[in-house]
Structure formats: structure tokens, C-alpha cells
Design an enzyme around this catalytic site. Structure first.
Site, short mmCIF file in Angstrom:
data_model
loop_
_atom_site.label_atom_id
_atom_site.label_comp_id
_atom_site.label_asym_id
_atom_site.label_seq_id
_atom_site.Cartn_x
_atom_site.Cartn_y
_atom_site.Cartn_z
N SER A 121 0.86 -1.43 -0.10
CA SER A 121 -0.16 -0.05 0.03
C SER A 121 0.91 1.32 -0.08
O SER A 121 0.55 2.34 -0.47
CB SER A 121 -0.81 0.03 1.37
OG SER A 121 -1.68 -1.07 1.28
N GLU A 154 -5.11 -0.21 -8.34
CA GLU A 154 -4.11 0.53 -8.86
C GLU A 154 -2.92 -0.24 -9.30
O GLU A 154 -2.41 -1.25 -8.41
CB GLU A 154 -3.51 1.32 -7.50
CG GLU A 154 -4.68 2.39 -6.85
CD GLU A 154 -4.23 3.20 -5.81
OE1 GLU A 154 -4.63 4.29 -5.82
OE2 GLU A 154 -3.66 2.71 -4.90
N ASN A 192 -4.61 5.86 -1.18
CA ASN A 192 -4.00 5.65 0.28
C ASN A 192 -3.61 7.06 0.70
O ASN A 192 -3.47 7.38 1.86
CB ASN A 192 -2.92 4.67 0.54
CG ASN A 192 -4.07 3.38 0.62
OD1 ASN A 192 -4.97 3.21 0.79
ND2 ASN A 192 -3.09 2.09 0.72
N1 LIG Z 1 -5.38 -4.41 4.85
C1 LIG Z 1 -5.94 -3.59 3.92
O1 LIG Z 1 -6.78 -3.16 3.85
C2 LIG Z 1 -4.81 -3.46 2.70
C3 LIG Z 1 -5.57 -3.04 1.47
C4 LIG Z 1 -4.57 -2.96 0.18
C5 LIG Z 1 -3.50 -3.56 0.55
N2 LIG Z 1 -2.91 -3.83 1.95
C6 LIG Z 1 -1.69 -4.50 1.62
O2 LIG Z 1 -1.40 -6.03 1.59
C7 LIG Z 1 -0.26 -6.39 2.13
C8 LIG Z 1 -0.82 -7.37 3.22
O3 LIG Z 1 -1.71 -6.74 4.15
P1 LIG Z 1 -3.01 -7.49 5.20
O4 LIG Z 1 -3.49 -6.24 5.91
O5 LIG Z 1 -3.50 -8.59 4.35
O6 LIG Z 1 -1.85 -8.23 6.32
P2 LIG Z 1 -2.20 -9.32 7.35
O7 LIG Z 1 -1.35 -9.25 8.37
O8 LIG Z 1 -3.69 -9.38 7.46
O9 LIG Z 1 -1.72 -10.78 6.08
C9 LIG Z 1 -0.52 -11.00 6.03
C10 LIG Z 1 -0.29 -12.54 5.90
O10 LIG Z 1 1.03 -12.67 5.36
C11 LIG Z 1 1.36 -13.87 6.05
N3 LIG Z 1 3.04 -14.04 5.85
C12 LIG Z 1 3.83 -13.45 6.67
N4 LIG Z 1 5.02 -13.92 6.16
C13 LIG Z 1 4.95 -14.74 5.33
C14 LIG Z 1 5.98 -15.31 4.54
N5 LIG Z 1 7.22 -15.30 4.76
N6 LIG Z 1 5.41 -16.21 3.59
C15 LIG Z 1 3.98 -16.36 3.26
N7 LIG Z 1 3.06 -15.62 4.05
C16 LIG Z 1 3.69 -14.69 4.97
C17 LIG Z 1 0.91 -13.96 7.39
O11 LIG Z 1 0.97 -15.13 8.13
C18 LIG Z 1 -0.45 -13.28 7.22
O12 LIG Z 1 -1.44 -14.23 6.93
C19 LIG Z 1 0.45 -5.28 2.87
O13 LIG Z 1 1.36 -4.91 1.87
C20 LIG Z 1 -0.76 -4.13 3.04
O14 LIG Z 1 -0.02 -2.80 2.87
C21 LIG Z 1 -3.48 -4.10 2.90
#
Ligand SMILES: NC(=O)c1ccc[n+]([C@@H]2O[C@H](COP(=O)([O-])OP(=O)(O)OC[C@H]3O[C@@H](n4cnc5c(N)ncnc54)[C@H](O)[C@@H]3O)[C@@H](O)[C@H]2O)c1
Length: 596
Positions: A121, A154, A192
Site C-alpha cells: 500500500s 491501482e 491511500n
Molecule cells: N489491509 C488492507 O486494507 C490492505 C489493503 C490493500 C493493500 N494492503 C497491503 O496488503 C499487504 C498485506 O496486508 P494485510 O492487511 O493483508 O496483512 P495481514 O497481516 O492481514 O496478512 C499478512 C499475511 O502474510 C502472512 N505471511 C507473513 N510472512 C509470510 C511469508 N514469509 N510467506 C508467506 N506468508 C507470510 C501472514 O501469515 C499473514 O497471514 C500489505 O502490503 C498491505 O499494505 C492492505
């Protein structure tokens, strides 16, 4: 020839990853879904089945479709499973070093021609790409939360991303039924960058006890038509993720203090209050992962009885003024059964207001929202006057005259002399300090702000503005009155912009700055906020409706009061106003309305 994407990999099945898997599998693409451990894999599987089961229950997906969807997903632990995919989307936590490690590993594991994408993000896609030997095949594909629902993607192109990779990813987004905007690699991209300053500001308001979580969220939902309030949205995003995004944006985006995460966020993350995913964040949820909010120790007591606690009885209401707001407010009170005395500056003005109220009530009758009897009864409750002395025995006065402090102060001084003891004196000001008008009277404890929104008969929100001298009784009365009007009253402190304008206008101003910096177009920025965040209008559409002059004036007030450098009005906004481009009302603002 465009690339075929027959199998894609998704790394990390958290809030975003699980949703991204669903998007692909729903659209007939085979997915290898990868997690770090069996336990995390199982959580991801539960999230996916939970979401698809809900879609079946809502009739949005047939059972057979769900089964086919789930059959397309191969759940695996470890990145080695991704050796045969055509595209990988990484969705692990928002840490640069973690993402770089994963990309170096993906580079080693994946086919040479595979595209490697990040769902980051706020981190630099370029910095992630240089951890691989193929930075020209690295791209950002930023989905929005919840990924299966939000239409926007995006697509982030770095300076080295190949043009054919961009084109193939754009085509893929279309196949997934998404609308893409392609942009360069800047902290927070479009949505964002515009969203997180606002979210952080809302957290700051809550932290400063400026208003309750329920009132902050209700204000933005009802005042701006947003699908959810900022604190509920923080819970959906995940407070740990939100913290990392803000922290990165602060460091990458010019150290704008508005992105320095509110201290409360760090405390909540440390305490394990991560939002929906952990079952508790700003709100408490039925269980971890559940969208259902359950009452907790901060939930306000329900019902009118609680509202009326200590409230004075109000039967007769005076409304002073003859403009749009006064007209709407007269109608609102008369329809709700109050006896209303309208005071204007002369019989001619009263006749005009009377006509406008009649027209509006008649519209209600034509639309079937009001019976003729109720219309006549409402009109019968209104007395038209041009003399403030007629307000001697009202229980509440609502002032809606011109937005000039000297005029309002003089009016309140007169009301102080005329009105009976115990009256509640309310101002509808949207930008002046309520305490200034309160101190024009000898009874500041009885003075409060009642900020109605335009058009008052339709907008469900009223901001109840308490000064440091407003009594608890006066506040209780204002809340009880709002409830009888069928409005949601949100209580806040006496600060420039109250809740809604203070949170809304800096965001609009930021959008103007983004346009000014040529990062994107007005159309794409509008799309991003509507399709990525579910806003009813994009910032430029809204600015043209509100009026650029009005927006500039509000932004100036906020800047002057809060001295926040990030609130300084965008030069482009100033120039457009100087040029007479005021929005729809002048035929041209950010867009030309004469040719549509
Ligand atoms: N939460 C949102 O609203 C949102 C929206 C758009 C983009 N994002 C982006 O998406 C990405 C993920 O965010 P999220 O909110 O889903 O996080 P989250 O914490 O909910 O999920 C992350 C997942 O990654 C897994 N993980 C960690 N290390 C790992 C590895 N080495 N190999 C495989 N899996 C691994 C974890 O077990 C976890 O299930 C981030 O870059 C975030 O900025 C988030």
C-alpha cells in the site's frame, strides 16, 4: 501476444491475500495460495470459505460455483510451490525487508518469464523490485479491501517496469472485472495518499476525546455518505497494517506530520488490538474475523430515555434567518410537531421563506412522503414574524443568519435580553467559534451549536457543538431535540470544522495538491476514491458541487486555527477561485459544466 495467466500465486493469506485468491479463483484462474505455516494456511482457508459461504447465503454465488472456485485453489506452505505460476501477487505484512526477502526468493523459485507483483500500500515498488534480477518484470497490483467487492485496482509502474508487463497486467485486471488506474511509484499511490491522513486525523480526534468513536463514524457516514466511518474502516484495514502504512508514508512522503501515526495506534497494536482480525480494535467484534460489532464498555446506552436524561422540555422553537438553512430548519421542526416562530428581517422575506417551505412540503406530498393533512398541520404550526420580541417565550432558538461573527454576536445579545430564562440558544454556524457567540450573552451555559447539513430536511446528521461553557443540561436538551427530529446528533467540541468539515476538506485539498503535482488526472483520482473506497462522489466532483470558494474558505479557517502546515490551501484551489471557476454554480470548476 499478451501473456496467458493460467495459474497465479498469492503469497500471504491475511486480510488482503485471502480476498485476492477469491478474486482470481472466481474468474476461472487457478491459484497456488501460499502461507508461512500450516496454521496460517488453515486461517487463510477458513477466511476464503467463510467469504464464499457468505456469498452463497446471500444468493450471489451458486453452490456449484463455490465448489468450482474452491477447487481451483491449491493451498501450500512455502514459496517453492510457486515454480510453475505465470504471476505472483505478494500480500505479506507491510515491511520492506520482509518483502525484499520474499522477492529475492520468488526470483529464484519462479519461471524466468513470471511477473512478480506486490500488493503493497505504501512501500516503494522500485525498492522491492531491485531485490530481484528482473526488476522490469516487477509491478504493483494494489487491490482494495475487501478485494472481492471493491472494483478498483491501482497498477503501479516503476521506472523500469516493461511496457508489455504493464499492458498484460491491465488486461488481466479487466478480465477480473476490475477498473484499473495506472500510476507511478509514489507513497500511498492515489487512494491511500488521500485516505490515510484523514484516517489518522480521525484517530487523533478520538484520542483527544474530541468526540466518541460512534459519533466520529456516524458523522462521516451520514454527513458525507461514506460506506463506513474512519474508525470502523481502520478496524477493517487492520491497525498493524494501518500503522505500517502511515509510518512508511510519513518517511517516504515528505515527513508530513499528518502521517505520523497517532500514538494511540501504536499502543493498540502493542496491546494486540488489531481490529476485526483480532476481534477488537476501536470496536469489539463477536469473534476474531467477524464483521459483527458487539457492545462493550464504551457503547453508549441505547434509547431516548438516555438521551433525555436532564433535558429541558421543548415545545416552542424560534428560527431566525431567511436563507436556505433557516428555511430547511423551519420545515424540519414544524414537521416534527414543534410550534415554530420564524423571524426574518421583514414581511417580504417572511413571504419568500413561507413560499419556499410550502413548495418543499408540497414536493413531499407529490412524492408520497407526506400526507396533505400532515402538510397542512406542519404549516399551521408556523408563525411568521419580523420581530425578535416574539421569541420572548420560546424554549429553543435556532439562529441561521449570515455567517458573520458581528451579526451573530449582535443577534445573540438581543436574544439574551428578549428570551425567557431557561431557553436554549443555538447557532447553526459552520465555521465560527460557538464560544464567541455564547460570550455575547450573559448565559453562555445555555448556548450550543446545532450544525445542520444542507438540505436540512434530507440530511440525517446534526453536529451538536459544545463549548467549554455549555452546560450538561443544554447538551442533553440538544441531543433529545435531534432525536425527536429523527436526526442523528453527534456531539463534538468547539473546534474549526467540527467533525465533518475538519475531516473532509483537508482530504479534498490533498486531492487538489495531487492534481497540481500532475501525479494523476481528476478522472482517475475520482475513480480511485469511488471504486477503491466506495465514496459516493470523487473529490473533484464534490468540490464542484460544494463550490470552490466555499471549500477554500473552510480550508483557510482550518489552517488558521490549527496551524497545520499540511492544511495550507492548495495554490491551484486559490487560483481557480481567483479565476472565477467556482464549480457547478459558475459553470466551471475542475470540470466544465456548460458542455454536459
Ligand atoms: N489491509 C488492507 O486494507 C490492505 C489493503 C490493500 C493493500 N494492503 C497491503 O496488503 C499487504 C498485506 O496486508 P494485510 O492487511 O493483508 O496483512 P495481514 O497481516 O492481514 O496478512 C499478512 C499475511 O502474510 C502472512 N505471511 C507473513 N510472512 C509470510 C511469508 N514469509 N510467506 C508467506 N506468508 C507470510 C501472514 O501469515 C499473514 O497471514 C500489505 O502490503 C498491505 O499494505 C492492505
Amino acid at each position: 501476444m499478451a501473456r496467458e495467466f493460467t495459474r497465479v500465486g498469492v503469497v500471504g493469506l491475511g486480510t488482503m491475500g485471502a480476498g485476492i485468491v477469491e478474486v482470481f479463483a472466481r474468474n476461472g484462474v487457478d491459484v497456488t495460495a501460499v502461507e508461512i505455516s500450516e496454521a496460517a494456511l488453515e486461517r487463510g482457508r477458513v477466511t476464503l470459505t467463510g467469504s464464499t459461504d457468505r456469498a452463497v447465503a446471500k444468493g450471489k454465488l451458486a453452490e456449484a460455483e463455490r465448489d468450482a472456485l474452491l477447487a481451483r485453489v491449491d493451498f501450500r506452505v512455502g514459496l517453492d510451490a510457486l515454480h510453475d505460476v505465470d504471476l505472483v501477487i505478494e500480500a505479506v505484512p507491510e515491511h520492506l525487508d520482509l518483502k525484499q526477502r520474499i522477492f529475492a526468493e520468488l526470483d529464484r523459485v519462479c519461471k524466468p518469464e513470471a511477473i512478480l507483483a506486490t500488493n503493497t500500500s505504501s512501500l516503494s515498488v522500485t525498492e522491492i523490485s531491485v531485490a530481484t534480477t528482473r526488476p522490469n518484470q516487477v509491478i504493483g497490483i494494489h487491490f482494495f479491501n475487501p478485494a472481492p467487492v471493491m472494483k478498483l485496482v491501482e497498477v503501479v509502474r516503476t521506472v523500469v517496469t516493461s511496457a508489455d508487463v504493464v499492458a498484460d497486467v491491465e488486461a488481466l485486471c479487466e478480465r477480473l472485472g476490475k477498473v484499473d488506474v495506472t500510476i507511478s511509484d509514489r507513497a500511498g499511490f492515489i487512494a491511500n495518499a488521500l485516505l490515510f491522513g484523514y484516517l489518522n486525523h480521525a484517530v487523533g480526534m478520538f484520542e483527544a476525546r474530541y468526540a466518541t468513536r460512534e459519533d466520529i463514524d456516524a458523522a462521516m457516514k451520514l454527513g458525507c455518505g461514506l460506506p463506513m466511518g474512519p474508525l470502523a474502516l481502520m478496524d477493517l484495514i487492520g491497525l498493524d497494517t494501518a500503522y505500517e502504512i502511515l509510518d512508511t508514508m510519513y518517511r517516504r512522503g515528505g515527513r508530513d506530520r499528518r502521517h505520523a501515526p497517532a500514538p494511540l495506534l501504536k499502543q493498540m497494536v502493542t496491546a494486540g488490538l488489531l481490529g476485526r482480525k483480532s476481534g477488537r480494535g476501536f470496536y469489539t467484534y463477536e469473534r476474531p474475523g467477524s464483521p459483527k460489532v458487539v457492545p462493550d464498555e464504551y457503547t453508549p446506552p441505547a434509547g431516548d430515555a438516555a438521551l433525555a436524561d436532564g433535558a429541558r422540555a421543548i415545545a416552542k422553537v424560534g428560527v431566525v434567518g431567511s436563507g436556505t438553512m433557516a428555511t430547511g430548519i423551519i420545515e424540519v421542526f414544524a414537521k416534527a410537531g414543534y410550534e415554530v416562530i420564524s423571524v426574518t428581517r421583514g414581511a417580504e422575506k417572511s413571504a419568500k421563506v413561507c413560499e419556499a417551505v410550502k413548495t418543499s412540503l408540497n414536493k413531499g406530498v407529490v412524492r408520497g412522503k407526506l400526507s396533505e393533512t400532515d402538510r397542512d398541520a406542519a404549516l399551521g404550526r408556523i408563525t411568521w414574524s419580523a420581530t425578535l420580541d416574539h421569541l420572548a417565550d420560546v424554549d429553543l432558538v435556532v439562529e441561521a443568519v449570515i455567517e458573520e461573527l458581528s451579526v451573530k454576536k449582535a443577534l445573540f445579545a438581543s436574544l439574551d435580553e428578549i428570551c425567557k430564562p431557561g431557553v436554549v440558544l443555538a447557532t447553526t454556524t459552520s465555521s465560527l467559534p460557538v464560544i464567541d457567540v455564547a460570550m455575547a450573552t450573559q448565559r453562555p451555559a445555555d448556548v450550543i451549536g446545532l450544525h445542520f447539513f444542507n438540505p436540512a430536511p434530507i440530511m440525517p446528521l446534526v453536529e451538536i457543538v459544545r463549548t467549554i461553557r455549555t452546560s450538561a443540561e443544554t447538551s442533553a436538551t440538544a441531543r433529545a431535540v435531534c432525536a425527536t427530529l429523527g436526526k442523528t446528533g453527534v456531539v463534538c467540541g468547539d473546534r474549526s470544522g467540527f467533525i465533518v468539515n475538519a475531516l473532509l476538506f483537508p482530504y479534498l485539498n490533498d486531492a487538489v495538491r495531487m492534481l497540481e503535482a500532475s501525479y494523476s488526472t481528476a478522472d482517475d483520482i475520482d475513480y480511485a476514491m469511488k471504486l477503491g473506497c466506495g465514496y459516493p462522489m470523487g473529490p473533484f466532483e464534490l468540490l464542484d458541487v460544494v463550490g470552490l470558494d466555499v471549500s477554500l474558505a473552510i480550508q483557510r479557517e482550518l489552517y488558521l486555527e490549527l496551524r497545520e502546515p499540511g492544511f495550507a490551501p492548495a495554490p491551484l484551489l486559490e487560483h481557480l477561485v481567483t479565476a472565477g471557476y467556482l464549480g457547478r454554480k459558475s459553470g466551471r470548476g475542475f470540470r466544465d459544466h456548460t458542455r454536459r
